[in-house]
Every structure is written in C-alpha cells, then in structure tokens.
Write a protein that holds these residues in place. Structure first.
Motif, PDB file in Angstrom:
ATOM      1  N   HIS A   1      -2.480   5.044  -3.336  1.00 35.26           N
ATOM      2  CA  HIS A   1      -2.694   4.885  -1.895  1.00 35.26           C
ATOM      3  C   HIS A   1      -4.121   5.299  -1.532  1.00 35.26           C
ATOM      4  CE1 HIS A   1      -1.404   4.629   2.332  1.00 35.26           C
ATOM      5  NE2 HIS A   1      -2.200   5.673   2.519  1.00 35.26           N
TER       6      HIS A   1
ATOM      7  N   TRP B   1      -6.572   2.550  -2.784  1.00 35.43           N
ATOM      8  CA  TRP B   1      -6.083   1.208  -2.496  1.00 35.43           C
ATOM      9  C   TRP B   1      -7.201   0.167  -2.468  1.00 35.43           C
ATOM     10  CZ3 TRP B   1      -1.835  -1.264  -2.987  1.00 35.43           C
ATOM     11  CH2 TRP B   1      -1.632  -2.489  -2.344  1.00 35.43           C
TER      12      TRP B   1
ATOM     13  N   GLU C   1      -6.817  -3.849  -3.249  1.00 35.33           N
ATOM     14  CA  GLU C   1      -6.752  -4.742  -2.093  1.00 35.33           C
ATOM     15  C   GLU C   1      -7.495  -6.046  -2.377  1.00 35.33           C
ATOM     16  OE1 GLU C   1      -6.777  -3.990   2.686  1.00 35.33           O
ATOM     17  OE2 GLU C   1      -8.234  -2.932   1.454  1.00 35.33           O
TER      18      GLU C   1
ATOM     19  N   ARG D   1       0.815  -1.211   0.000  1.00 33.61           N
ATOM     20  CA  ARG D   1       0.000   0.000   0.000  1.00 33.61           C
ATOM     21  C   ARG D   1       0.853   1.268   0.000  1.00 33.61           C
ATOM     22  NH1 ARG D   1      -5.383   1.106   3.662  1.00 33.61           N
ATOM     23  NH2 ARG D   1      -5.868   3.167   2.802  1.00 33.61           N
TER      24      ARG D   1
END
Length: 382
Positions: free
Chosen positions: A313, A316, A320, A282
C-alpha cells in the motif's frame, strides 16, 4: 510504457515487482519488515556499441522497467532483466547485487539451470544467451536461436534439455550440451506459446499455455501431446464427473474455477500448496488461497497478509498503471489479411465495367454501326 506487475516465490521469500522496482518479503509470520528493495533506475548504466543506430545516432535506451525475473531452484540467487537491456544478478542470503551486465536485445524470459551455474536469457529476436553465475561479470554466450520472438525458456531438471517457446506456435526441445541438436518439437498450438513449465513431480512432462486459449500437456522428449484443455469450455467437476482422471494416467484434472473481484496481475504457488494472488486493488493487493477440504478458499486476513499488504500500500506507485496478461499478450496475435476477398471484389468490378462497355457499343450490322461506317449516307445506299 505501461509496466507489468509480477510475483516470484521461493521457499518463504516472496518478490513483488512493478515498474522499475521490486520488494522482497518473508512470508514467515515472525518477520515484520521488508527484507530487500531494489530500484533499477539507480542501477549501473553501461554504454554498448548496440546503443547506436546505422546513422550513428543513439538509439532508444528504453526505460528501467523490469521485464522478467526469477529465483534459482534453491532460492540462493535471483535475477532480472529490464527495458534498458540489463541483466542484474543478486545473491539472496543475504541480499546483495552481484553484477549488472548488458544483454544484446530486450529480454522476454529467463531461467537458471538446475545446477545454478548459469542464467539462460531469451530475447525478442529469438536468441537464447547463457551467463555465468559463478563469474558474475562474465559476458554472455549465444546458445541457440529461433526465427521468431521467444516468449519463454525452461530447462529440464537434469539440465540435459533447454526448452524454448516462440510466437510462431512452436516449442523446441534442444540438447543443452549441443543446442544446435534438436531432440523434438512440440507442435499443436495455433497461436503464440506464452508459457512453458516442466512439472516438478513429473520431470518428463511439460505444460504449455497459448494465445489459442488452450492448456496442453506434453511428453516433451518425444514431442507427443498427451492432453489439450480448452479453457473456455471447461465445465465444473460436478457438471461433468467423468472429466476427473487419475494422476497416474498423466492427465490434467479440472478441480475448480477461482474468481476474483479485481483484475489479477500474477499468481504463484507455495510449496505448501498455498496460492498467492497479486491483484489490482490498493487496499488488498495480495491475497492468499489454500485448499480447504475439496475446495480452494481465500485465507482470512492474517498477520502475514496484512503486513505484506501494508508494505505494498505504501509502495502502490510502483504497481499503479500495470497491465494485465490480456493487455500484454494482445500485441502478439498475428493480423490476418483476406487477400482473396479483395481480389474477387476487384475482379467483379472489372467484369461489370467490361459488361457496361459492351452494352454501350453498337452491334455489327446495326444501323448505329452503319452510320459510323458511312457518315452522311443512308444505311441502304452505303
């Protein structure tokens, strides 16, 4: 369903995809913001006859996860397919969604023709359809088919040949003008062919990767294999100097093994010999490597990398939970069944049962056999 994160790059435009979204960035240091963002969950949804099963009930419409994406050669167009069986076409200068079209099956790969007038889409049933770019709302046309799931599709730089790779270890080279006419097969892989790539600087050569752990180089018009590299047994150049070969001999040259601290989701080369890596981190999802002297090295965090990482970021959530290549390809390996071992085991069990049965039965002429023949009398009187 876990999504597969990926990269696409053309000139100075970098696309990062994950889940149902993609973000387009400029890698030029003078640009500060994300150029374009798109979410397939907000795309137009069209109903189609194929959306109903034999019982008349609606079938699984799937998620909006992006399955594959690519730029055209000039970077003027960008296309993607998603799990909801849609082909979405974009113009990139400026960015604009041109059309949302329905495909027959979920797609695994797509590519533009070199002339950029068509998009070729390969699907899980083994078919390749072509869609017009100049007529963005035109229906697809079936071009060719395999008996196995297609995993990648490519075209030759002159648009004469369509190259397809399938789960059954085959690479087929077909004439684009008459796809039913097969020029050659490139045979040699022992597992599914995951990717194929026509070498830009040598348009007569093809690279292929496979679940058998090899990277192979082909002269694809003849189907002749020029080289096979077992990736698991590669040695560092210093350990095996003779492994270096001249490029004029049409051979791959092993230069260096790059290692990363995090799981790598995807990589893409720049035209200026840079290598972008998308990784499961991340804080630093994107890293850039460049050749420095005789070795590739990570570029220290610069303004461009920091800017791109900052955007990712914040986004994310779309990356993910993404799966890596190992997870995505695991289901493509074919299960093997050792029927002979099972057969021999059952045969041995039957023989043992027959032997025990004979051992329990009295032999002809024995007292036990005579007793059965003359019950209540002695063996002598009988």
């Amino acid at each position: 369903m876990a999504s597969s994160a990926g990269l696409a790059l053309c000139a100075q435009t970098l696309v990062v995809r994950g889940g149902s979204r993609f973000l387009a960035f400029s890698t030029a240091s003078s640009d500060d913001d994300c150029i374009f963002t798109y979410d397939c969950s907000a795309a137009e949804k069209k109903s189609a006859p194929e959306d109903k099963g034999e019982d008349g009930q609606p079938t699984d419409r799937g998620s909006d996860t992006i399955l594959a994406s690519t730029f055209s050669k000039s970077g003027r167009y960008f296309a993607l397919t998603d799990d909801s069986k849609r082909l979405i076409l974009f113009r990139t200068k400026p960015w604009q969604c041109l059309s949302v079209r329905t495909v027959v099956r979920r797609c695994t790969a797509l590519t533009f023709t070199a002339s950029e007038d068509r998009v070729l889409v390969a699907d899980k049933s083994g078919d390749v359809y072509s869609f017009s770019v100049l007529e963005p709302d035109g229906c697809g046309r079936l071009e060719l088919g395999h008996l196995s799931m297609l995993l990648d599709v490519a075209v030759s730089p002159d648009d004469q040949f369509v190259l397809t790779a399938d789960r059954d270890e085959k690479i087929r080279v077909s004439w684009a003008a008459a796809p039913h006419s097969i020029e050659a097969f490139c045979l040699g892989h022992t597992e599914f062919v995951s990717r194929i790539f026509v070498v830009p600087s040598h348009p007569e050569l093809l690279l292929s990767s496979s679940g058998d752990g090899t990277l192979r180089l082909w002269e694809y018009r003849s189907g002749r294999q020029l080289q096979c590299c077992d990736l698991a047994s590669l040695q560092e150049p210093g350990e095996h100097p003779g492994h270096k070969l001249d490029a004029s001999r049409q051979q791959l040259v092993f230069r260096q093994r790059l290692t990363f601290p995090h799981r790598v989701w995807d990589v893409v080369f720049e035209e200026t010999r840079g290598l972008w890596i998308l990784q499961d981190c991340r804080d630093a999802p994107l890293v850039l490597w460049r050749p420095v002297g005789s070795e590739w090295q990570a570029v220290p965090d610069g303004a461009v990398s920091q800017r791109l990482c900052s955007h990712l970021h914040e986004s994310w959530a779309m990356l993910e939970g993404s799966v890596g290549a190992d997870d995505g390809f695991r289901s493509l390996y074919k299960a093997t069944f050792d029927n002979m071992t099972s057969y021999l085991k059952k045969k041995e069990e039957r023989l043992q049962q027959q032997l025990k049965k004979r051992q329990r039965s009295p032999l002809p002429g024995s007292p036990e056999q005579t007793k059965k023949a003359c019950p209540g009398q002695s063996a002598l009187s009988c």
